[in-house]
Write a protein that holds these residues in place. Sequence first.
Motif, PDB file in Angstrom:
ATOM      1  N   THR A 177       0.870  -1.182   0.000  1.00  0.00           N
ATOM      2  CA  THR A 177       0.000   0.000   0.000  1.00  0.00           C
ATOM      3  C   THR A 177       0.902   1.226   0.000  1.00  0.00           C
ATOM      4  O   THR A 177       1.492   1.564   1.033  1.00  0.00           O
ATOM      5  CB  THR A 177      -0.932   0.030   1.221  1.00  0.00           C
ATOM      6  OG1 THR A 177      -1.710  -1.163   1.247  1.00  0.00           O
ATOM      7  CG2 THR A 177      -1.873   1.229   1.146  1.00  0.00           C
ATOM      8  N   PRO A 178       1.057   1.863  -1.164  1.00  0.00           N
ATOM      9  CA  PRO A 178       1.962   3.023  -1.247  1.00  0.00           C
ATOM     10  C   PRO A 178       1.566   4.113  -0.256  1.00  0.00           C
ATOM     11  O   PRO A 178       0.387   4.307   0.039  1.00  0.00           O
ATOM     12  CB  PRO A 178       1.785   3.498  -2.696  1.00  0.00           C
ATOM     13  CG  PRO A 178       1.321   2.279  -3.437  1.00  0.00           C
ATOM     14  CD  PRO A 178       0.470   1.521  -2.465  1.00  0.00           C
ATOM     15  N   ALA A 179       2.555   4.797   0.273  1.00  0.00           N
ATOM     16  CA  ALA A 179       2.296   5.881   1.226  1.00  0.00           C
ATOM     17  C   ALA A 179       1.330   6.900   0.628  1.00  0.00           C
ATOM     18  O   ALA A 179       1.469   7.293  -0.526  1.00  0.00           O
ATOM     19  CB  ALA A 179       3.615   6.568   1.591  1.00  0.00           C
ATOM     20  N   HIS A 180       0.328   7.284   1.422  1.00  0.00           N
ATOM     21  CA  HIS A 180      -0.679   8.272   1.035  1.00  0.00           C
ATOM     22  C   HIS A 180      -1.603   7.760  -0.089  1.00  0.00           C
ATOM     23  O   HIS A 180      -2.369   8.542  -0.650  1.00  0.00           O
ATOM     24  CB  HIS A 180      -0.029   9.599   0.602  1.00  0.00           C
ATOM     25  CG  HIS A 180       0.899  10.156   1.619  1.00  0.00           C
ATOM     26  ND1 HIS A 180       0.475  10.591   2.856  1.00  0.00           N
ATOM     27  CD2 HIS A 180       2.245  10.337   1.600  1.00  0.00           C
ATOM     28  CE1 HIS A 180       1.510  11.026   3.547  1.00  0.00           C
ATOM     29  NE2 HIS A 180       2.598  10.879   2.808  1.00  0.00           N
ATOM     30  N   ALA A 181      -1.531   6.479  -0.396  1.00  0.00           N
ATOM     31  CA  ALA A 181      -2.466   5.883  -1.353  1.00  0.00           C
ATOM     32  C   ALA A 181      -3.285   4.838  -0.603  1.00  0.00           C
ATOM     33  O   ALA A 181      -2.734   3.987   0.090  1.00  0.00           O
ATOM     34  CB  ALA A 181      -1.716   5.249  -2.517  1.00  0.00           C
ATOM     35  N   ALA A 182      -4.591   4.930  -0.724  1.00  0.00           N
ATOM     36  CA  ALA A 182      -5.467   4.099   0.099  1.00  0.00           C
ATOM     37  C   ALA A 182      -5.782   2.748  -0.527  1.00  0.00           C
ATOM     38  O   ALA A 182      -6.540   1.968   0.046  1.00  0.00           O
ATOM     39  CB  ALA A 182      -6.766   4.860   0.370  1.00  0.00           C
ATOM     40  N   VAL A 183      -5.238   2.461  -1.696  1.00  0.00           N
ATOM     41  CA  VAL A 183      -5.602   1.231  -2.395  1.00  0.00           C
ATOM     42  C   VAL A 183      -4.367   0.358  -2.598  1.00  0.00           C
ATOM     43  O   VAL A 183      -3.238   0.851  -2.662  1.00  0.00           O
ATOM     44  CB  VAL A 183      -6.278   1.535  -3.750  1.00  0.00           C
ATOM     45  CG1 VAL A 183      -7.599   2.249  -3.520  1.00  0.00           C
ATOM     46  CG2 VAL A 183      -5.378   2.366  -4.653  1.00  0.00           C
ATOM     47  N   PRO A 184      -4.563  -0.971  -2.694  1.00  0.00           N
ATOM     48  CA  PRO A 184      -3.419  -1.880  -2.684  1.00  0.00           C
ATOM     49  C   PRO A 184      -2.808  -2.128  -4.059  1.00  0.00           C
ATOM     50  O   PRO A 184      -3.447  -1.965  -5.095  1.00  0.00           O
ATOM     51  CB  PRO A 184      -4.038  -3.177  -2.143  1.00  0.00           C
ATOM     52  CG  PRO A 184      -5.453  -3.134  -2.653  1.00  0.00           C
ATOM     53  CD  PRO A 184      -5.851  -1.683  -2.617  1.00  0.00           C
TER      54      PRO A 184
END
Length: 313
Positions: A177-184
Motif C-alpha cells: 500500500t503506497p504511502a498516502h495511497a489508500a488502495v493496494p
Amino acid sequence: MPPRLRSCLLSGLTIALVGVATVSLFGFLARWIWFADLITPFRLQIAMAAAVLCAASLLMRHRLTITASLVVFALTLAPIITRTLSVPALPALEPAAKPISLIMSNVLYVSTDYDTVLDMVAREDPDIFAVVEAADHWQSALTDLKTRYPYSYDVSGRSAFGISLYAKAPFTARVITPAHAAVPLLRAEFADFILLVAHPVPPINAAYALENSIYLKALANQVRDAQKPVIVTGDLNSTLWSYSLTPLVAAKMQRPKGSGFAYTWPTNNPLMAIQIDHVLTRDIPSARFKVLPSVGSDHFPVRADIELGAIHD
C-alpha cells in the motif's frame, strides 16, 4: 461555391482549428495542472479531429488554413509518436514460442455477471488470471476457479479496489500500500518473473490525481527494484499518452505487440473509448496482446501471451 458560404465555412473551420489546438496545448500542462491530464487519454481522438480538419482545409483550398491545419495536426500527433517510441512494442511471438498466457479483467464491482467471467476463463484457459474491482462478492463467486488454479491470492474488503490472482504455477504474494495511497498493489513473485497487479484510483479530482500519481510512482519503483523480469497488469486509469504514466515510461517498460492503440473502456462508447487496462513488461523478449469480448463490465478483459524462455536460454 458562393463567396458568402465559403467565408462562413472558413470561419467555422478556423474556430474549430483554434479549439482543437487549445485542447491539445492544454494537455501539455498536465505536469503542473492535474485536470489537464484528463485530456491526455483522448489524444488519439483529438488527433483524428485534427485530421478531419486537415481534410476539410484541403477541400477549401485556402493556403493559410491548410498551413494552420497541418500545424495543428502535427501538434496533436507529436505526443502520440513520442510516447509510442518511449514505450516500444515488443517483437511478435515466434511460431515455436511457448508463452505463458495472462488475462486481466476489471469485472466492475457492482456487476454480477459471474457466469460470463467463468465461461471466459474456461474458454481462454490462461495460465494466470488477474481480477481487479474484485469485491468480496466477486471473490466468493470465483471460488470455483481454485479447482483450476491451485495457487491463488485475494486482497479482499476493498470494494472497487479488491484484487484476486489465480495461477497454475506457484508464487509468493505481498500486498503493498503506497504511502498516502489508500488502495493496494499486489506483488506476486513467480520462479522466473515478478507480476504486479495494479489498480490506482481514477484521477477525477485533485486529491485522487495526487494519489494516482503516488501509486504509479510506487509501482515504477517496484519495477526498477525487481531482480527478475517484470510484468505489470491492471486498470491503471491512465492511457499510454497520459502524463501520469511517465514513471513507468522512465522505468523502461515495453508493451506487447498489439497494445497501446486498442481500447478497453468504456465498452459502450467506441468514439470516446480509451485503453486504460494494460499489460506492460520489462526484460521480456516477445509478447502479443489482444482485447477480449465483453464480460458484462464497463471494461473489456485483456489477454497477453508472453514469452519468457529466451531469457534463460
